[in-house]
Design a protein around this motif. Structure first.
Motif, PDB file in Angstrom:
ATOM      1  N   ALA A 125       0.837  -1.188   0.000  1.00 11.77           N
ATOM      2  CA  ALA A 125       0.000   0.000   0.000  1.00 11.77           C
ATOM      3  C   ALA A 125       0.879   1.248   0.000  1.00 11.77           C
ATOM      4  O   ALA A 125       2.042   1.200   0.403  1.00 11.77           O
ATOM      5  CB  ALA A 125      -0.925   0.005   1.215  1.00 11.77           C
ATOM      6  N   SER A 136       1.076   5.663   0.668  1.00 12.51           N
ATOM      7  CA  SER A 136       0.474   6.794   1.353  1.00 12.51           C
ATOM      8  C   SER A 136       1.326   8.037   1.174  1.00 12.51           C
ATOM      9  O   SER A 136       2.481   7.974   0.751  1.00 12.51           O
ATOM     10  CB  SER A 136       0.313   6.512   2.856  1.00 12.51           C
ATOM     11  N   SER A 138      -4.988   1.678  -0.827  1.00  5.50           N
ATOM     12  CA  SER A 138      -4.688   0.263  -0.697  1.00  5.50           C
ATOM     13  C   SER A 138      -4.026  -0.282  -1.953  1.00  5.50           C
ATOM     14  O   SER A 138      -3.984   0.373  -3.000  1.00  5.50           O
ATOM     15  CB  SER A 138      -5.977  -0.519  -0.404  1.00  5.50           C
ATOM     16  N   TRP A 139      -3.490  -1.499  -1.839  1.00  2.11           N
ATOM     17  CA  TRP A 139      -2.850  -2.141  -2.977  1.00  2.11           C
ATOM     18  C   TRP A 139      -3.808  -2.261  -4.157  1.00  2.11           C
ATOM     19  O   TRP A 139      -3.427  -2.001  -5.303  1.00  2.11           O
ATOM     20  CB  TRP A 139      -2.323  -3.514  -2.571  1.00  2.11           C
ATOM     21  N   SER A 140      -5.037  -2.661  -3.894  1.00  2.80           N
ATOM     22  CA  SER A 140      -6.022  -2.840  -4.950  1.00  2.80           C
ATOM     23  C   SER A 140      -6.526  -1.518  -5.515  1.00  2.80           C
ATOM     24  O   SER A 140      -7.069  -1.490  -6.621  1.00  2.80           O
ATOM     25  CB  SER A 140      -7.201  -3.661  -4.439  1.00  2.80           C
ATOM     26  N   ARG A 196      -1.601  -5.050   2.078  1.00  5.25           N
ATOM     27  CA  ARG A 196      -2.665  -4.595   1.192  1.00  5.25           C
ATOM     28  C   ARG A 196      -3.361  -3.344   1.685  1.00  5.25           C
ATOM     29  O   ARG A 196      -3.947  -2.599   0.891  1.00  5.25           O
ATOM     30  CB  ARG A 196      -3.711  -5.713   1.020  1.00  5.25           C
ATOM     31  N   THR A 197      -3.312  -3.086   2.982  1.00  8.60           N
ATOM     32  CA  THR A 197      -4.115  -2.030   3.577  1.00  8.60           C
ATOM     33  C   THR A 197      -3.280  -0.844   4.019  1.00  8.60           C
ATOM     34  O   THR A 197      -2.083  -0.956   4.288  1.00  8.60           O
ATOM     35  CB  THR A 197      -4.904  -2.569   4.786  1.00  8.60           C
ATOM     36  N   VAL A 198      -3.948   0.302   4.115  1.00 13.02           N
ATOM     37  CA  VAL A 198      -3.320   1.534   4.551  1.00 13.02           C
ATOM     38  C   VAL A 198      -3.220   1.557   6.070  1.00 13.02           C
ATOM     39  O   VAL A 198      -4.149   1.158   6.774  1.00 13.02           O
ATOM     40  CB  VAL A 198      -4.118   2.756   4.056  1.00 13.02           C
ATOM     41  N   GLN A 199      -2.095   2.015   6.574  1.00 13.08           N
ATOM     42  CA  GLN A 199      -1.907   2.271   7.989  1.00 13.08           C
ATOM     43  C   GLN A 199      -1.561   3.732   8.180  1.00 13.08           C
ATOM     44  O   GLN A 199      -0.953   4.354   7.299  1.00 13.08           O
ATOM     45  CB  GLN A 199      -0.820   1.369   8.579  1.00 13.08           C
ATOM     46  N   SER A 242      -9.787   1.229  -1.841  1.00 11.81           N
ATOM     47  CA  SER A 242     -10.065   2.006  -0.648  1.00 11.81           C
ATOM     48  C   SER A 242      -8.994   3.064  -0.447  1.00 11.81           C
ATOM     49  O   SER A 242      -7.820   2.842  -0.745  1.00 11.81           O
ATOM     50  CB  SER A 242     -10.172   1.102   0.587  1.00 11.81           C
TER      51      SER A 242
END
Length: 124
Positions: free
Chosen positions: A33, A35, A52-54, A102-105, A57
């Motif tokens: 991901a 940012s 996100s990777w995809s 895959r997700t944002v932090q 989101s």
């Protein structure tokens, strides 16, 4: 290792717009991901926006929600930050960052790769 290079920073007036771009090159394990963070003088780096990777989101810090928009290309090598209705408080060095996953932090410590930063200055 993944290399990140930002561009598009500069001087803008209050209420104006800028578009930042981050280009990724090199090698890294997928997925990751990406940012944007920013840092003012004498301050900690803070989360601005992430995707996100995809690409399905996105997350935004409250102060930029509705004004900034993050996007990525289909090849997942370029991430852009469209910055509209700029405020003086947006003045900072903006950094592109990537993390494995895959997700944002929101915490900067969760990110492994960083760009060199690009200066954004908003004048009255």
């Amino acid at each position: 290792q993944l290399q990140l290079v930002e561009s598009g920073g500069g001087l803008a007036q209050v209420g104006g717009s800028l578009r930042l771009s981050c280009v990724a090159s090199g090698r890294a394990y997928n997925p990751y991901a990406m940012s944007w963070f920013r840092q003012g003088p004498g301050k900690e780096r803070e989360f601005v926006a992430g995707i996100s990777w995809s690409g399905d989101s996105a997350s935004y810090e409250d102060s930029v929600k509705g004004r900034f928009s993050i996007s990525r290309d289909n090849a997942k090598t370029t991430v852009e930050l469209q910055m509209n209705s700029l405020k003086f408080e947006d003045t900072a060095v903006y950094y592109c960052a990537a993390r494995l996953g895959r997700t944002v932090q929101w915490n900067k410590d969760d990110y492994t790769y960083w760009g060199q930063g690009t200066q954004v200055t908003v004048s009255s």
